[in-house]
Design a protein around this motif. Structure first.
Motif, PDB file in Angstrom:
ATOM      1  N   TRP A  68       0.844  -1.196   0.000  1.00 32.44           N
ATOM      2  CA  TRP A  68       0.000   0.000   0.000  1.00 32.44           C
ATOM      3  C   TRP A  68       0.879   1.246   0.000  1.00 32.44           C
ATOM      4  O   TRP A  68       2.004   1.238   0.477  1.00 32.44           O
ATOM      5  N   ARG A  69       0.346   2.328  -0.582  1.00 34.88           N
ATOM      6  CA  ARG A  69       1.108   3.568  -0.734  1.00 34.88           C
ATOM      7  C   ARG A  69       0.767   4.613   0.316  1.00 34.88           C
ATOM      8  O   ARG A  69       1.620   5.403   0.719  1.00 34.88           O
ATOM      9  N   THR A  70      -0.491   4.639   0.741  1.00 39.95           N
ATOM     10  CA  THR A  70      -0.916   5.646   1.724  1.00 39.95           C
ATOM     11  C   THR A  70      -1.875   5.011   2.724  1.00 39.95           C
ATOM     12  O   THR A  70      -2.485   3.971   2.451  1.00 39.95           O
ATOM     13  N   GLY A  76      -7.237   8.113   8.592  1.00 43.33           N
ATOM     14  CA  GLY A  76      -6.264   9.172   8.861  1.00 43.33           C
ATOM     15  C   GLY A  76      -6.284   9.643  10.306  1.00 43.33           C
ATOM     16  O   GLY A  76      -5.234   9.751  10.954  1.00 43.33           O
ATOM     17  N   TYR A 131       6.243  13.577   9.539  1.00 41.63           N
ATOM     18  CA  TYR A 131       4.956  13.001   9.125  1.00 41.63           C
ATOM     19  C   TYR A 131       3.766  13.730   9.741  1.00 41.63           C
ATOM     20  O   TYR A 131       2.673  13.690   9.188  1.00 41.63           O
ATOM     21  N   HIS A 134       2.724  15.990   7.244  1.00 37.24           N
ATOM     22  CA  HIS A 134       2.363  15.366   5.964  1.00 37.24           C
ATOM     23  C   HIS A 134       1.301  14.292   6.145  1.00 37.24           C
ATOM     24  O   HIS A 134       1.347  13.249   5.497  1.00 37.24           O
ATOM     25  N   GLY A 137       0.909   9.865   6.977  1.00 37.92           N
ATOM     26  CA  GLY A 137       0.829   8.772   6.018  1.00 37.92           C
ATOM     27  C   GLY A 137      -0.280   8.904   5.000  1.00 37.92           C
ATOM     28  O   GLY A 137      -0.408   8.060   4.112  1.00 37.92           O
ATOM     29  N   LEU A 138      -1.088   9.956   5.104  1.00 38.86           N
ATOM     30  CA  LEU A 138      -2.168  10.161   4.130  1.00 38.86           C
ATOM     31  C   LEU A 138      -1.628  10.642   2.779  1.00 38.86           C
ATOM     32  O   LEU A 138      -2.248  10.405   1.742  1.00 38.86           O
ATOM     33  N   GLU A 139      -0.477  11.319   2.807  1.00 39.51           N
ATOM     34  CA  GLU A 139       0.104  11.827   1.565  1.00 39.51           C
ATOM     35  C   GLU A 139       1.013  10.778   0.929  1.00 39.51           C
ATOM     36  O   GLU A 139       1.672   9.998   1.632  1.00 39.51           O
ATOM     37  N   VAL A 140       1.062  10.771  -0.382  1.00 40.82           N
ATOM     38  CA  VAL A 140       2.015   9.915  -1.086  1.00 40.82           C
ATOM     39  C   VAL A 140       3.429  10.378  -0.747  1.00 40.82           C
ATOM     40  O   VAL A 140       3.706  11.578  -0.685  1.00 40.82           O
ATOM     41  N   PHE A 141       4.316   9.431  -0.498  1.00 47.59           N
ATOM     42  CA  PHE A 141       5.676   9.760  -0.064  1.00 47.59           C
ATOM     43  C   PHE A 141       6.391  10.613  -1.101  1.00 47.59           C
ATOM     44  O   PHE A 141       6.403  10.306  -2.296  1.00 47.59           O
ATOM     45  N   TYR A 262       3.639   4.204   6.907  1.00 48.80           N
ATOM     46  CA  TYR A 262       4.105   3.920   5.557  1.00 48.80           C
ATOM     47  C   TYR A 262       4.587   2.480   5.431  1.00 48.80           C
ATOM     48  O   TYR A 262       4.880   1.817   6.431  1.00 48.80           O
TER      49      TYR A 262
END
Length: 265
Positions: A68-70, A76, A131, A134, A137-141, A262
């Motif tokens: 998973w990415r986000t 959240g 984080y 950002h 973890g909700l935002e794409v890295f 992440y």
């Protein structure tokens, strides 16, 4: 009126009364009192979401989620509350205490070749300040933004892991730091570690030019193999990602630290 006529009269009267009863509004009849308040339904929905997000986190920690990415949008607030609350600290403390107990139970060789591997990010150093800006973890890295944070060299230490680090050193176990950070960040990483109390290690291994583009699990497996070829016995490994711990040339025992922000494959 004869007996038969009287009987017929009673039957007709009974039917009429039954019809009247059927015409009565059902809301006028006695019934159990059930009141549903909007906030009650809201609470149930909130509790269910909390349980679902807990299940998602546990599935991730047990390596049962697909890559998973986000963080899921609906989780959240849950992840934020977890990371800023006491549960996260208690989870880190539990794992580090177990690791410390395991280390103390070992009969070590006297040749100085017993080693413990530590990851750095979210294992020894916390990137929670980054984080928190950002979305937890909700935002794409964003590697460029993250590198800027790393170069500040101000990441705080993760206290339970530092305690394990110190216990391992006292036992005479060699510490090897194995991180996905790149070689150009060696100096700032070393300085950051020393500033927060990690002042002694045997090796600090970062990604070199030949390691660029390799999945973390492949990179760290290769480096562990090289460590073993040097004659070290990797008796323990601590990391916040499964890719820190699994693959080939694994430690005798590995310890997974919590990190729902992440995923690194």
């Amino acid at each position: 009126m004869g007996f038969l006529g009287f009987t017929m009269f009673l039957c007709l009267l009974s039917v009429a009364r039954s019809q009247e009863a059927m015409d009565i509004d059902i809301d006028l009849l006695p019934r159990a009192l059930i009141i549903e308040y909007p906030e009650t339904r809201l609470k149930n929905t909130s509790e269910e979401l909390h349980m679902q997000c807990t299940s998602w986190r546990v599935a991730g920690e047990s390596n049962n989620l697909s890559p998973w990415r986000t963080v899921p949008v609906e989780c959240g607030d849950y992840v934020k509350a977890y990371m800023l609350g006491r549960s996260y600290y208690f989870d880190l403390e539990m794992v580090s205490k177990e690791a410390g107990g395991y280390a103390k139970s070992l009969q070590l060789k006297e040749d100085g070749m017993d080693a413990w591997i530590f990851d750095i990010d979210e294992t020894l150093l916390s990137n929670l300040p980054y984080y928190s800006d950002h979305g937890f973890g909700l935002e794409v890295f964003d590697s460029d933004q993250f590198d800027k944070w790393v170069l500040e060299g101000v990441a705080p230490v993760i206290e339970p892991t530092l305690k394990l680090y110190e216990d391992v050193l006292k036992l005479g176990i060699k510490i090897i730091l194995l991180t996905g950070r790149t070689e150009d960040k060696r100096n700032v990483t070393a300085t950051n570690l020393m500033n927060v109390g990690c002042r002694k290690w045997d090796q600090l291994i970062l990604r070199g030019d030949n390691d660029q583009g390799k999945p973390a699990i492949a990179f760290k497996s290769e480096k562990r193999k090289e460590i073993m070829m040097e004659g070290f016995r990797i008796i323990g490994n601590s990391g916040d990602q499964w890719s820190d711990l699994v693959g080939t040339s694994t430690a005798s025992r590995s310890f997974k630290l919590s990190n729902p922000m992440y995923h690194i494959p």
